[in-house]
Scaffold this motif. Sequence first.
Motif: not given
Length: 326
Positions: A75, A79, A102, A106, A134, A138-139, A142, A248, A282, A285-286
């Motif tokens: 990831t 990313s 993302m 993601y 995530q 991750v979030s 981002v 991805k 993906t 959320n992106a």
Amino acid sequence: MAAMHALLSGFAPIWILTGIGYAAGRGGLLGEQAESVLGRFVFHVAMPAALFTMVSGSRPAAFAHPSMVAFAAGTALVSALGYAVGRRFFGRKRAEAAISGMASGYVNSANLGIPVAVHVLGDASFVAQVILFQVLFVSPVVLTLLDSGTQGDGSTAGGLRRMLTMPVRNPVIMASLLGVAVSAAGWQPPAAVTHSCDVLGAAAVPTALITLGLSLCGGPGGRKGRAAGDGTGRVTGRTEVGVAVALKTVVQPLVAFVVAGPLLGLPDHQVLAVVLCSALPTAQNAYLYAREYGLDTGLARHCVVASTVVSMVTLSFGAWVLGPSR
């Protein structure tokens, strides 16, 4: 056959709900502001409720498992590569490049990862760890890039102030931090609170998919809105989408396989879990993050749709090659 049935069962709600959103948008059923209103509802209400419930009942020690190290490595690498490609080759600014990263790394771990894991792997315990990773790691990265890249005050003091106040201003991070605090304290919230969060959280994924379907019609924030709102006149090209989707659906699972197999030497069933989760498409959320921060939603929207199509092939191939019946 069982693996294929699991994949079809997992993908069906994505296509159906997105199709319903598209049909509603084409027919003007929900009005011109539906995409904006529903998107804000998901970001500010439903998603924070779901994240609080999920994180407050989590066990952070699970992240020390070698399987999570392999998934996290894939990831992080993909990313970062998606972010760098967006910046260098497609001229994206920091916030838009964060969406590129993302879209590249993601994964759709909730509404697609869980049914696939249950039917192909036998349980969803690893997917639960992926979701938390995530959400908690991750979030925030981002969202920090999005926040810093969309603010006009570029001074050091202004940047520090934004970083310190972002948890208060961002409901996704606030809900996650509250969940961590509750989990660390070992406190069980009252049933009325947890039940209310469960009900609200259950609306997050279907509403997000409806919103995604609405965006495919054009409208504010969609393709027509993009052309009107971009001062550069640039639109998301097929090459940019293709690169992100390739990262991805192909590069991320390959990196995960190399780390989990040759480098860490994990057992076959753990390698399968890491590769399948890394090959998930993906997450929507992106698109929601791009829409919430007033950015180009074209890349995220097209990556969600295209990677979902491509991942049906890559997930099937991975389950066939790495599965126990190979």
